[in-house]
Design an enzyme around this catalytic site. Structure first.
Site, PDB file in Angstrom:
ATOM      1  CB  SER A 148      -0.943  -0.035   1.228  1.00 20.93           C
ATOM      2  OG  SER A 148      -1.556   1.313   1.306  1.00 20.93           O
ATOM      3  CE1 TYR A 161      -3.724  -2.856   5.594  1.00 16.97           C
ATOM      4  CE2 TYR A 161      -2.965  -0.414   4.757  1.00 16.97           C
ATOM      5  CZ  TYR A 161      -3.413  -1.950   4.345  1.00 16.97           C
ATOM      6  OH  TYR A 161      -3.618  -2.335   3.252  1.00 16.97           O
ATOM      7  CE  LYS A 165      -0.982  -4.291   3.474  1.00 18.34           C
ATOM      8  NZ  LYS A 165      -0.876  -5.582   2.690  1.00 18.34           N
TER       9      LYS A 165
END
Length: 259
Positions: A148, A161, A165
């Site tokens: 991402s 998160y 990533k």
């Protein structure tokens, strides 16, 4: 006379995790369209069966193998079932991920952080380690992780998160160096905001969606079919000289001015 199309995955076998919907499903469909035999995998059996059936109905080859990637035994069973069915794994797409927390890192519980890193990073390493020996033996293989643009930026809401990533990006670089001498390529795609169920909390917020569109040179958020062809390229002969890279597909948002 021209030979085969350069994005030709005939006789290739691909596992795509998190492929019952969204980006994972689109990738599986594009790989099947290019000739690959595809393993559809996510936690729930029924959605996997539905996607596999749809691919077969369109003329492709697919089987469904449910798997909770957080469980190592299930990861092993996913690979074992693929090998039993089709004898090899040529392509691995690690798309499944989780993000159970939105908010400041100050409020992030240890167990939630461990879950995010476990599911989004460690499980990808498990999968890569399981499929790599066969790829190394055949001197041919492609591993792709869906990261991402969050791994390239700070964010006050999805910091944990984003850390996972960013870790995936480094995992790609490390594995690419290790597996490169065996002609096994390892890459990542870093999408921007894409219209999927996973990111629903973001794109269904009208103010946030409008802000992203305003800051994006292409003027829109992404669609799963914006990402899937890039995955097919990286897993095919068209990407034969690309490894250890993170290809950003975000409509230009990361290179645009913030105002």
């Amino acid at each position: 006379m021209f030979g085969k199309p350069i994005i030709d995955l005939s006789d290739k076998v691909a596992i795509v995790t998190g492929s019952s919907r969204g980006i994972g499903r689109a990738i599986a469909e594009h790989l099947a369209r290019a000739g690959a035999r595809v393993v559809i995998s996510s936690r729930k059996p029924t959605p996997c069966d539905e996607v596999a059936e749809a691919i077969r109905g369109a003329g492709g080859q697919a089987i469904a193998v449910p798997c909770n990637i957080s469980e190592k035994a299930q990861v092993d069973a996913l690979v074992d079932r693929t090998l039993a069915e089709w004898g090899k794994v040529d392509i691995l797409v690690c798309n499944a991920a989780t993000n159970p927390y939105f908010g400041s890192l100050d409020g992030l519980a240890d167990e939630v952080f461990h879950k995010i890193m476990h599911n989004n990073v460690l499980s990808n390493l498990w999968l890569a380690k399981r499929v790599a020996p066969g790829m190394i033996e055949r001197r041919d293989g492609a591993i792709l992780m869906i990261s991402s643009i969050g791994g390239l930026r700070g964010d006050p809401l999805i910091g944990a998160y984003n850390m996972s990533k960013a870790a995936d990006m480094q995992l790609v670089r490390s594995l690419a160096v290790e597996y490169g001498p065996h002609n096994v390529r390892v890459n990542a795609i870093a999408p921007g905001l894409v219209k999927t169920d996973f990111a629903r909390a973001l794109w269904q917020n009208p103010d946030l969606k409008q802000m992203v569109e305003r800051r994006t040179p292409l003027g829109r958020i992404g669609d799963p079919d914006d990402i899937a062809p890039l995955a097919a390229l990286l897993c095919s002969p068209a990407g034969s000289f690309i490894t250890g890279q993170v290809l950003v597909a975000d409509g230009g948002v990361t290179i645009a001015a913030a105002w």
